[in-house]
Design a protein around this motif. Structure first.
Motif, short mmCIF file in Angstrom:
data_model
loop_
_atom_site.label_atom_id
_atom_site.label_comp_id
_atom_site.label_asym_id
_atom_site.label_seq_id
_atom_site.Cartn_x
_atom_site.Cartn_y
_atom_site.Cartn_z
N GLU A 1 0.83 -1.21 0.00
CA GLU A 1 0.00 0.00 0.00
C GLU A 1 0.87 1.26 0.00
O GLU A 1 0.55 2.24 -0.68
CB GLU A 1 -0.96 0.00 1.20
CG GLU A 1 -2.05 -1.03 1.10
CD GLU A 1 -2.91 -0.84 -0.15
OE1 GLU A 1 -3.27 0.30 -0.49
OE2 GLU A 1 -3.22 -1.86 -0.80
N ALA A 2 1.95 1.24 0.77
CA ALA A 2 2.84 2.41 0.79
C ALA A 2 3.55 2.57 -0.55
O ALA A 2 3.74 3.70 -1.02
CB ALA A 2 3.86 2.25 1.92
N ILE A 3 3.92 1.47 -1.19
CA ILE A 3 4.54 1.54 -2.52
C ILE A 3 3.57 2.12 -3.52
O ILE A 3 3.94 2.99 -4.34
CB ILE A 3 5.03 0.14 -2.95
CG1 ILE A 3 6.19 -0.32 -2.06
CG2 ILE A 3 5.45 0.16 -4.42
CD1 ILE A 3 6.58 -1.75 -2.28
N ARG A 4 2.33 1.69 -3.48
CA ARG A 4 1.31 2.22 -4.39
C ARG A 4 1.13 3.72 -4.17
O ARG A 4 1.02 4.49 -5.13
CB ARG A 4 -0.01 1.48 -4.18
CG ARG A 4 -1.12 1.99 -5.10
CD ARG A 4 -2.40 1.19 -4.98
NE ARG A 4 -2.19 -0.13 -5.59
CZ ARG A 4 -2.37 -1.30 -4.96
NH1 ARG A 4 -2.78 -1.32 -3.72
NH2 ARG A 4 -2.15 -2.43 -5.57
N GLU A 5 1.13 4.14 -2.92
CA GLU A 5 0.97 5.57 -2.64
C GLU A 5 2.15 6.38 -3.17
O GLU A 5 1.96 7.44 -3.76
CB GLU A 5 0.84 5.77 -1.13
CG GLU A 5 0.57 7.19 -0.73
CD GLU A 5 0.38 7.34 0.77
OE1 GLU A 5 0.60 8.44 1.26
OE2 GLU A 5 0.01 6.34 1.43
N LEU A 51 4.14 5.56 -5.69
CA LEU A 51 4.11 5.56 -7.15
C LEU A 51 3.01 6.45 -7.71
O LEU A 51 3.13 6.96 -8.82
CB LEU A 51 3.96 4.13 -7.67
CG LEU A 51 5.18 3.24 -7.47
CD1 LEU A 51 4.89 1.83 -7.94
CD2 LEU A 51 6.40 3.80 -8.18
N ASN A 52 1.94 6.64 -6.97
CA ASN A 52 0.87 7.52 -7.44
C ASN A 52 1.19 9.00 -7.22
O ASN A 52 0.61 9.85 -7.87
CB ASN A 52 -0.45 7.17 -6.76
CG ASN A 52 -1.06 5.92 -7.32
OD1 ASN A 52 -0.82 5.56 -8.47
ND2 ASN A 52 -1.82 5.22 -6.50
N LEU A 53 2.11 9.30 -6.33
CA LEU A 53 2.51 10.69 -6.08
C LEU A 53 3.79 11.00 -6.86
O LEU A 53 4.81 11.37 -6.28
CB LEU A 53 2.72 10.91 -4.58
CG LEU A 53 1.50 10.71 -3.70
CD1 LEU A 53 1.88 10.79 -2.24
CD2 LEU A 53 0.44 11.75 -4.03
N ILE A 54 3.72 10.88 -8.18
CA ILE A 54 4.91 11.02 -9.01
C ILE A 54 5.50 12.42 -8.93
O ILE A 54 6.71 12.61 -9.03
CB ILE A 54 4.60 10.63 -10.48
CG1 ILE A 54 5.87 10.57 -11.31
CG2 ILE A 54 3.60 11.58 -11.10
CD1 ILE A 54 6.78 9.45 -10.96
N TRP A 60 5.03 11.12 -18.52
CA TRP A 60 5.04 9.81 -17.88
C TRP A 60 3.61 9.34 -17.66
O TRP A 60 3.28 8.18 -17.93
CB TRP A 60 5.80 9.87 -16.55
CG TRP A 60 5.82 8.58 -15.82
CD1 TRP A 60 6.67 7.54 -16.01
CD2 TRP A 60 4.91 8.18 -14.78
NE1 TRP A 60 6.36 6.52 -15.14
CE2 TRP A 60 5.28 6.88 -14.38
CE3 TRP A 60 3.83 8.78 -14.16
CZ2 TRP A 60 4.62 6.20 -13.39
CZ3 TRP A 60 3.17 8.08 -13.17
CH2 TRP A 60 3.57 6.81 -12.79
N SER A 61 2.74 10.21 -17.15
CA SER A 61 1.34 9.85 -16.90
C SER A 61 0.64 9.44 -18.19
O SER A 61 -0.10 8.45 -18.21
CB SER A 61 0.59 11.03 -16.27
OG SER A 61 1.14 11.34 -15.03
#
Length: 186
Positions: free
Chosen positions: A113-117, A119-122, A149-150
């Motif tokens: 979950e922390a990794i996903r967060e 990666l979403n806050l590029i 990138w997005s």
């Protein structure tokens, strides 16, 4: 012996320059790392305390040399051999921890979950700047930042659909077994 005004001004500028330089060096080598360490510990991360100049670089190099000096069997776990410092860090401080690469902290995050967060806050976690040689060799999604990138991520995202990956997984396993058989027999 008289000292003229220009000499006094020059000496004053030199003293001011050296003072500013020493203040910045002190801030870069001690105050900022200690501030970052306090912040990381308040966030709930654990890790080694900061040591002046090198951080954990000496410990990393000694553990790598120690790991390379021991023989490895084919059935042994390769993690302590390939990344001994990170393996020891995770064993001592848990999966979410940090260590020091010089005066800069390096954070290990292994919680999905922390990794996903992250990666979403590029925009909050920018990629490091690349050298000209790296920019020449590395192209594609790895090299892009921000809106580009997005946009490219949205374009390639359907290719990594779970159903499509399941189809490729059986082919991947087949290729891996053929490669292993080729290595073993030839």
């Amino acid at each position: 012996m008289e000292v003229d005004a220009t000499t006094m001004m020059f000496v004053g500028f030199c003293i001011a320059f050296v003072t500013i330089l020493l203040t910045k060096a002190l801030s870069w080598l001690w105050l900022e790392p200690k501030r970052a360490e306090r912040y990381l510990r308040r966030q709930g991360l654990k890790g080694n305390s900061y040591t002046l100049f090198f951080g954990d670089i000496k410990a990393i190099s000694t553990l790598i040399q120690k790991a390379k000096s021991k023989p490895i069997d084919i059935n042994d776990d390769v993690t302590p051999r390939l990344v001994p410092f990170q393996h020891q860090l995770i064993r001592n401080y848990g999966k979410n921890s940090f260590f020091w690469y010089g005066p800069k902290p390096v954070v290990h995050i292994m919680d999905p979950e922390a990794i996903r967060e992250v990666l979403n806050l590029i925009n909050d976690f920018p990629k490091p700047t690349l050298t000209p040689l790296s920019k020449f060799l590395i192209t594609g999604l790895v090299d892009l930042d921000g809106d580009k990138w997005s946009k490219h991520r949205k374009i390639i995202n359907p290719a990594f659909n779970l159903a499509k990956l399941k189809v490729f997984f059986s082919h991947y396993i087949l290729c891996q077994s053929l490669t292993l058989n080729f290595i073993i027999y030839y």
